[in-house]
Design a protein around this motif. Structure first.
Motif, mmCIF file in Angstrom:
data_model
loop_
_atom_site.group_PDB
_atom_site.id
_atom_site.type_symbol
_atom_site.label_atom_id
_atom_site.label_comp_id
_atom_site.label_asym_id
_atom_site.label_seq_id
_atom_site.Cartn_x
_atom_site.Cartn_y
_atom_site.Cartn_z
ATOM 1 N N ASP A 15 -131.134 -12.488 59.021
ATOM 2 C CA ASP A 15 -130.036 -13.446 58.913
ATOM 3 C C ASP A 15 -130.251 -14.631 59.846
ATOM 4 O O ASP A 15 -129.845 -15.759 59.535
ATOM 5 C CB ASP A 15 -128.704 -12.760 59.244
ATOM 6 C CG ASP A 15 -128.301 -11.744 58.178
ATOM 7 O OD1 ASP A 15 -128.813 -11.872 57.039
ATOM 8 O OD2 ASP A 15 -127.515 -10.827 58.487
ATOM 9 N N THR A 19 -134.217 -17.896 57.041
ATOM 10 C CA THR A 19 -134.340 -19.236 56.442
ATOM 11 C C THR A 19 -135.494 -20.039 57.036
ATOM 12 O O THR A 19 -136.291 -20.621 56.279
ATOM 13 C CB THR A 19 -133.017 -19.999 56.601
ATOM 14 O OG1 THR A 19 -131.964 -19.260 55.961
ATOM 15 C CG2 THR A 19 -133.116 -21.374 55.966
ATOM 16 N N ILE A 102 -134.530 -27.255 50.081
ATOM 17 C CA ILE A 102 -133.102 -27.600 49.985
ATOM 18 C C ILE A 102 -132.285 -26.410 49.514
ATOM 19 O O ILE A 102 -131.191 -26.125 50.027
ATOM 20 C CB ILE A 102 -132.921 -28.809 49.045
ATOM 21 C CG1 ILE A 102 -133.537 -30.066 49.686
ATOM 22 C CG2 ILE A 102 -131.452 -29.049 48.740
ATOM 23 C CD1 ILE A 102 -133.499 -31.277 48.781
ATOM 24 N N THR A 103 -132.779 -25.666 48.538
ATOM 25 C CA THR A 103 -132.077 -24.481 48.048
ATOM 26 C C THR A 103 -131.969 -23.416 49.131
ATOM 27 O O THR A 103 -130.944 -22.710 49.227
ATOM 28 C CB THR A 103 -132.807 -23.917 46.818
ATOM 29 O OG1 THR A 103 -132.936 -24.942 45.834
ATOM 30 C CG2 THR A 103 -132.048 -22.752 46.219
ATOM 31 N N LEU A 105 -131.828 -23.917 52.400
ATOM 32 C CA LEU A 105 -130.873 -24.356 53.415
ATOM 33 C C LEU A 105 -129.429 -24.146 52.966
ATOM 34 O O LEU A 105 -128.575 -23.759 53.758
ATOM 35 C CB LEU A 105 -131.116 -25.834 53.758
ATOM 36 C CG LEU A 105 -132.430 -26.145 54.486
ATOM 37 C CD1 LEU A 105 -132.619 -27.643 54.650
ATOM 38 C CD2 LEU A 105 -132.480 -25.445 55.843
ATOM 39 N N ASN A 106 -129.164 -24.376 51.694
ATOM 40 C CA ASN A 106 -127.803 -24.211 51.169
ATOM 41 C C ASN A 106 -127.899 -23.780 49.717
ATOM 42 O O ASN A 106 -128.066 -24.620 48.833
ATOM 43 C CB ASN A 106 -127.013 -25.509 51.306
ATOM 44 C CG ASN A 106 -125.538 -25.312 50.995
ATOM 45 O OD1 ASN A 106 -125.106 -24.228 50.593
ATOM 46 N ND2 ASN A 106 -124.762 -26.360 51.192
ATOM 47 N N PRO A 107 -127.785 -22.471 49.441
ATOM 48 C CA PRO A 107 -127.909 -22.012 48.048
ATOM 49 C C PRO A 107 -126.852 -22.589 47.129
ATOM 50 O O PRO A 107 -127.078 -22.707 45.910
ATOM 51 C CB PRO A 107 -127.769 -20.487 48.161
ATOM 52 C CG PRO A 107 -128.107 -20.174 49.584
ATOM 53 C CD PRO A 107 -127.651 -21.353 50.377
ATOM 54 N N ALA A 108 -125.703 -22.955 47.671
ATOM 55 C CA ALA A 108 -124.635 -23.479 46.831
ATOM 56 C C ALA A 108 -124.856 -24.933 46.455
ATOM 57 O O ALA A 108 -124.051 -25.499 45.700
ATOM 58 C CB ALA A 108 -123.289 -23.327 47.549
ATOM 59 N N ILE A 109 -125.918 -25.536 46.996
ATOM 60 C CA ILE A 109 -126.121 -26.952 46.735
ATOM 61 C C ILE A 109 -126.789 -27.212 45.393
ATOM 62 O O ILE A 109 -126.845 -28.351 44.934
ATOM 63 C CB ILE A 109 -126.979 -27.581 47.866
ATOM 64 C CG1 ILE A 109 -126.734 -29.084 47.954
ATOM 65 C CG2 ILE A 109 -128.458 -27.304 47.635
ATOM 66 C CD1 ILE A 109 -127.420 -29.740 49.131
ATOM 67 N N THR A 110 -127.284 -26.130 44.767
ATOM 68 C CA THR A 110 -127.997 -26.325 43.498
ATOM 69 C C THR A 110 -127.089 -26.904 42.424
ATOM 70 O O THR A 110 -127.476 -27.791 41.673
ATOM 71 C CB THR A 110 -128.580 -24.986 43.021
ATOM 72 O OG1 THR A 110 -127.524 -24.009 42.966
ATOM 73 C CG2 THR A 110 -129.662 -24.509 43.961
#
Length: 341
Positions: A15, A19, A102-103, A105-110
């Motif tokens: 955790d 990343t 980018i994905t 760093l923030n999976p919800a950004i896709t």
């Protein structure tokens, strides 16, 4: 320590450092993939070039100028395709690596990234169409073999030797040494002076009262003597021809002589032939008329860029100029005055 504690410790470690490790792995993987793909492309190009040289029994690309023309085109096209493929692989790998980072760093950004991409695509569609046109036109230029590295071309914007064909631009070195960067999308026509064959065209002006038949016969004999020599025989594809009287003016009669040659030897043959024609006319007593102006048309001078070709050749040794002896100044004795003894 129980198995549950080990799992919890590993989960906590992942955790925290998962990343960064993933991003580092993506970067290292992208670099290694780029190196491997470039190595594969380079080896393929080298094998093609080496195979052509081995079949033609030459050690240098410059020596292929005296070999069949398709061998030269194979080498040039292989090198050009290798350069374009390396550029394409680099761009694709960088784009994919950036998206993966980018994905991570923030999976919800896709999802948001998809919306942003759609908005940017709609907003920048008109601005980016030139880049897309440059890329597509560059690919077709290489695939259709319109030009290649080492070719002497005229694109309208620049004329010279092609040094590099990238995804978006083509680099052309002109006869003055200037390196031109021409956008592939702006290349609407390509005049390639390195494909197939070339033709030496010499328009020789003779006096109006010259004997045309004798001059034409002597010109043809001089050209045939040049072609029959071992030095020039590999550079000539067909026997020379006299096309006859090209034009008539109040100053001179213009007779045209042509020879079909290899593209790389056109200028050398033309220069040597001009010297020999001048000497032949001097022996006949035919004096070339003094024309008011000389107008060069076509690609005269544009293809004289052999020194900029991307081939390995021995350097040219230039002999030092021969010193010119100055005439001695003669002293003139003054005449004695009248009445002097």
């Amino acid at each position: 320590m129980s198995a549950t504690d080990v799992v919890e410790t590993a989960k906590g470690f992942w955790d925290i450092w998962g990343t960064p490790i993933y991003i580092l792995g993506v970067i290292v993987g992208a670099i290694l993939l780029r190196i491997v793909l470039h190595f594969v492309v380079r080896r393929i190009v080298e094998r093609i070039v080496t195979g052509v040289k081995r079949r033609q029994r030459v050690a240098d690309t410059q020596a292929l100028s005296a070999s069949p023309l398709h061998a030269v085109r194979t080498v040039q096209r292989a090198r050009t395709l290798g350069s374009v493929l390396n550029n394409i692989f680099t761009v694709v790998i960088v784009v994919v690596a950036v998206l993966l980072i980018i994905t991570a760093l923030n999976p919800a950004i896709t999802g948001a990234f998809s919306l942003i991409t759609a908005a940017l695509g709609a907003g920048l569609g008109f601005g980016a169409q030139n880049i897309v046109r440059d890329v597509l036109n560059g690919l077709f230029l290489v695939i259709e073999d319109q030009l290649g590295v080492g070719d002497v071309v005229d694109t309208g914007q620049a004329t010279g030797v092609v040094e590099n064909v990238a995804i978006r631009t083509t680099q052309i070195r002109d006869v003055n040494g200037t390196l031109w960067y021409v956008r592939n999308g702006e290349i609407l026509r390509v005049g390639n002076m390195s494909q197939g064959w070339a033709r030496v065209i010499i328009d020789l002006a003779v006096p109006y009262d010259a004997e045309i038949d004798a001059v034409q016969e002597r010109m043809l004999q001089t050209a045939n003597d040049l072609v029959d020599e071992d030095r020039w025989l590999p550079a000539v594809l067909e026997r020379p021809e006299v096309w006859g009287l090209e034009s008539i003016s109040s100053e001179a009669l213009v007779i045209r002589l042509v020879i079909k040659t290899r593209t790389s030897a056109r200028d050398d043959v033309a220069r040597e032939l001009r010297v020999r024609l001048k000497e032949a006319l001097d022996e006949m007593g035919v004096k070339l008329p003094a024309l008011n102006s000389v107008v060069l048309s076509g690609f005269d001078g544009a293809s004289s860029v052999k020194g900029a070709r991307l081939t390995h050749a021995a350097p040219t040794t230039i002999a030092p100029p021969t010193p010119v002896k100055k005439p001695r100044a003669t002293r003139v004795k003054p005449k004695p005055e009248e009445g002097a003894r």
